[in-house]
Design a protein around this motif. Structure first.
Motif, mmCIF file in Angstrom:
data_model
loop_
_atom_site.group_PDB
_atom_site.id
_atom_site.type_symbol
_atom_site.label_atom_id
_atom_site.label_comp_id
_atom_site.label_asym_id
_atom_site.label_seq_id
_atom_site.Cartn_x
_atom_site.Cartn_y
_atom_site.Cartn_z
ATOM 1 N N PHE A 22 0.832 -1.202 0.000
ATOM 2 C CA PHE A 22 0.000 0.000 0.000
ATOM 3 C C PHE A 22 0.868 1.253 0.000
ATOM 4 C CE2 PHE A 22 -2.015 3.409 2.414
ATOM 5 C CZ PHE A 22 -3.112 3.654 1.609
ATOM 6 N N CYS A 23 1.885 1.274 0.845
ATOM 7 C CA CYS A 23 2.771 2.441 0.913
ATOM 8 C C CYS A 23 3.546 2.637 -0.386
ATOM 9 C CB CYS A 23 3.722 2.309 2.093
ATOM 10 S SG CYS A 23 2.899 2.431 3.697
ATOM 11 N N THR A 24 3.960 1.534 -1.003
ATOM 12 C CA THR A 24 4.671 1.631 -2.271
ATOM 13 C C THR A 24 3.764 2.183 -3.368
ATOM 14 O OG1 THR A 24 6.059 -0.234 -1.640
ATOM 15 C CG2 THR A 24 5.997 0.320 -3.977
ATOM 16 N N ALA A 25 2.538 1.715 -3.419
ATOM 17 C CA ALA A 25 1.584 2.223 -4.419
ATOM 18 C C ALA A 25 1.304 3.708 -4.191
ATOM 19 C CB ALA A 25 0.293 1.421 -4.359
ATOM 20 N N ALA A 26 1.158 4.114 -2.935
ATOM 21 C CA ALA A 26 0.933 5.529 -2.633
ATOM 22 C C ALA A 26 2.134 6.370 -3.042
ATOM 23 C CB ALA A 26 0.628 5.696 -1.145
ATOM 24 N N THR A 31 4.582 10.246 -6.770
ATOM 25 C CA THR A 31 5.717 10.516 -7.653
ATOM 26 C C THR A 31 5.253 10.873 -9.056
ATOM 27 O OG1 THR A 31 7.143 9.044 -6.396
ATOM 28 C CG2 THR A 31 7.822 9.543 -8.639
ATOM 29 N N TYR A 32 4.339 10.092 -9.604
ATOM 30 C CA TYR A 32 3.883 10.363 -10.968
ATOM 31 C C TYR A 32 2.945 11.560 -11.057
ATOM 32 C CZ TYR A 32 6.195 6.417 -13.071
ATOM 33 O OH TYR A 32 7.144 5.560 -13.544
ATOM 34 N N THR A 33 2.427 12.020 -9.943
ATOM 35 C CA THR A 33 1.628 13.239 -9.944
ATOM 36 C C THR A 33 2.511 14.467 -9.782
ATOM 37 O OG1 THR A 33 -0.208 12.030 -8.962
ATOM 38 C CG2 THR A 33 -0.293 14.422 -8.828
ATOM 39 N N TYR A 34 3.493 14.387 -8.912
ATOM 40 C CA TYR A 34 4.325 15.546 -8.588
ATOM 41 C C TYR A 34 5.431 15.791 -9.611
ATOM 42 C CZ TYR A 34 7.627 18.497 -6.114
ATOM 43 O OH TYR A 34 8.490 19.502 -5.779
ATOM 44 N N THR A 35 6.083 14.743 -10.082
ATOM 45 C CA THR A 35 7.257 14.901 -10.938
ATOM 46 C C THR A 35 6.986 15.712 -12.204
ATOM 47 O OG1 THR A 35 8.136 12.824 -10.087
ATOM 48 C CG2 THR A 35 9.129 13.668 -12.093
ATOM 49 N N PRO A 36 5.909 15.493 -12.936
ATOM 50 C CA PRO A 36 5.703 16.306 -14.142
ATOM 51 C C PRO A 36 5.514 17.795 -13.844
ATOM 52 C CG PRO A 36 4.275 14.400 -14.206
ATOM 53 C CD PRO A 36 4.903 14.438 -12.857
ATOM 54 N N THR A 46 10.030 14.459 -22.045
ATOM 55 C CA THR A 46 11.410 13.994 -22.102
ATOM 56 C C THR A 46 11.975 13.829 -20.695
ATOM 57 O OG1 THR A 46 11.724 15.132 -24.202
ATOM 58 C CG2 THR A 46 13.711 14.503 -23.009
ATOM 59 N N ALA A 47 11.711 14.781 -19.838
ATOM 60 C CA ALA A 47 12.201 14.706 -18.462
ATOM 61 C C ALA A 47 11.601 13.509 -17.726
ATOM 62 C CB ALA A 47 11.882 15.997 -17.719
ATOM 63 N N MET A 48 10.330 13.231 -17.946
ATOM 64 C CA MET A 48 9.716 12.058 -17.312
ATOM 65 C C MET A 48 10.334 10.770 -17.829
ATOM 66 S SD MET A 48 7.609 12.668 -14.939
ATOM 67 C CE MET A 48 6.794 11.109 -14.817
ATOM 68 N N GLY A 49 10.661 10.719 -19.116
ATOM 69 C CA GLY A 49 11.326 9.550 -19.669
ATOM 70 C C GLY A 49 12.701 9.345 -19.069
ATOM 71 N N VAL A 50 13.448 10.435 -18.908
ATOM 72 C CA VAL A 50 14.773 10.349 -18.295
ATOM 73 C C VAL A 50 14.649 9.911 -16.839
ATOM 74 C CG1 VAL A 50 16.773 11.709 -17.572
ATOM 75 C CG2 VAL A 50 15.838 11.999 -19.859
ATOM 76 N N CYS A 51 13.688 10.466 -16.114
ATOM 77 C CA CYS A 51 13.479 10.071 -14.719
ATOM 78 C C CYS A 51 13.134 8.590 -14.605
ATOM 79 C CB CYS A 51 12.370 10.913 -14.090
ATOM 80 S SG CYS A 51 12.830 12.615 -13.772
ATOM 81 N N ALA A 52 12.273 8.108 -15.489
ATOM 82 C CA ALA A 52 11.904 6.694 -15.462
ATOM 83 C C ALA A 52 13.106 5.812 -15.785
ATOM 84 C CB ALA A 52 10.767 6.430 -16.452
ATOM 85 N N CYS A 53 13.925 6.223 -16.741
ATOM 86 C CA CYS A 53 15.111 5.460 -17.105
ATOM 87 C C CYS A 53 16.100 5.401 -15.947
ATOM 88 C CB CYS A 53 15.763 6.085 -18.334
ATOM 89 S SG CYS A 53 17.260 5.252 -18.853
ATOM 90 N N VAL A 54 16.357 6.537 -15.325
ATOM 91 C CA VAL A 54 17.287 6.578 -14.199
ATOM 92 C C VAL A 54 16.759 5.734 -13.039
ATOM 93 C CG1 VAL A 54 18.270 8.110 -12.439
ATOM 94 C CG2 VAL A 54 18.315 8.778 -14.830
ATOM 95 N N ALA A 55 15.456 5.777 -12.797
ATOM 96 C CA ALA A 55 14.878 4.976 -11.716
ATOM 97 C C ALA A 55 15.043 3.483 -11.976
ATOM 98 C CB ALA A 55 13.400 5.323 -11.546
ATOM 99 N N ARG A 56 14.860 3.055 -13.211
ATOM 100 C CA ARG A 56 15.010 1.624 -13.526
ATOM 101 C C ARG A 56 16.451 1.173 -13.423
ATOM 102 N NH1 ARG A 56 10.224 -0.326 -17.008
ATOM 103 N NH2 ARG A 56 8.741 1.323 -16.557
ATOM 104 N N VAL A 57 17.365 1.981 -13.914
ATOM 105 C CA VAL A 57 18.789 1.638 -13.816
ATOM 106 C C VAL A 57 19.206 1.602 -12.342
ATOM 107 C CG1 VAL A 57 21.130 2.443 -14.329
ATOM 108 C CG2 VAL A 57 19.387 2.469 -16.112
#
Length: 93
Positions: A22-26, A31-36, A46-57
């Motif tokens: 539950f905490c992870t989903a929240a 994160t996906y509401t605030y970051t953009p 583009t920034a969201m794509g870079v953020c997602a890439c860095v998070a996965r790596v």
């Protein structure tokens, strides 16, 4: 997470796991509401794509490094995670 490691019964393990999920989903919802909102409109996708890439790596590297540390010493592994969380918390505060 510490509750999952310390739980002795199946019900407490399920309760700790559900609360962790539950905490992870929240966290991801926030994160996906605030970051953009922190990026200008022209570079937002583009920034969201870079953020997602860095998070996965980072997730891949964290799992790998955590496994290496865990094989040498569980205390070292947990200590490294605790220090990294503390650094992040102090940086964001």
């Amino acid at each position: 997470l510490g509750g999952v490691a310390a739980s002795v019964g199946q019900r407490s393990m399920v309760a700790c796991t559900l609360s962790l999920n539950f905490c992870t989903a929240a966290l991801w919802a926030v994160t996906y509401t605030y970051t953009p909102e922190i990026f200008p409109t022209q570079v937002r996708t583009t920034a969201m794509g870079v953020c997602a890439c860095v998070a996965r790596v980072a997730g891949i590297l964290t799992s790998y490094i955590g496994g290496l540390l865990l094989s040498s010493s569980p205390e070292l592994s947990l200590g490294a995670y605790a220090v990294s969380y503390a650094v992040c918390a102090l940086t964001l505060a």
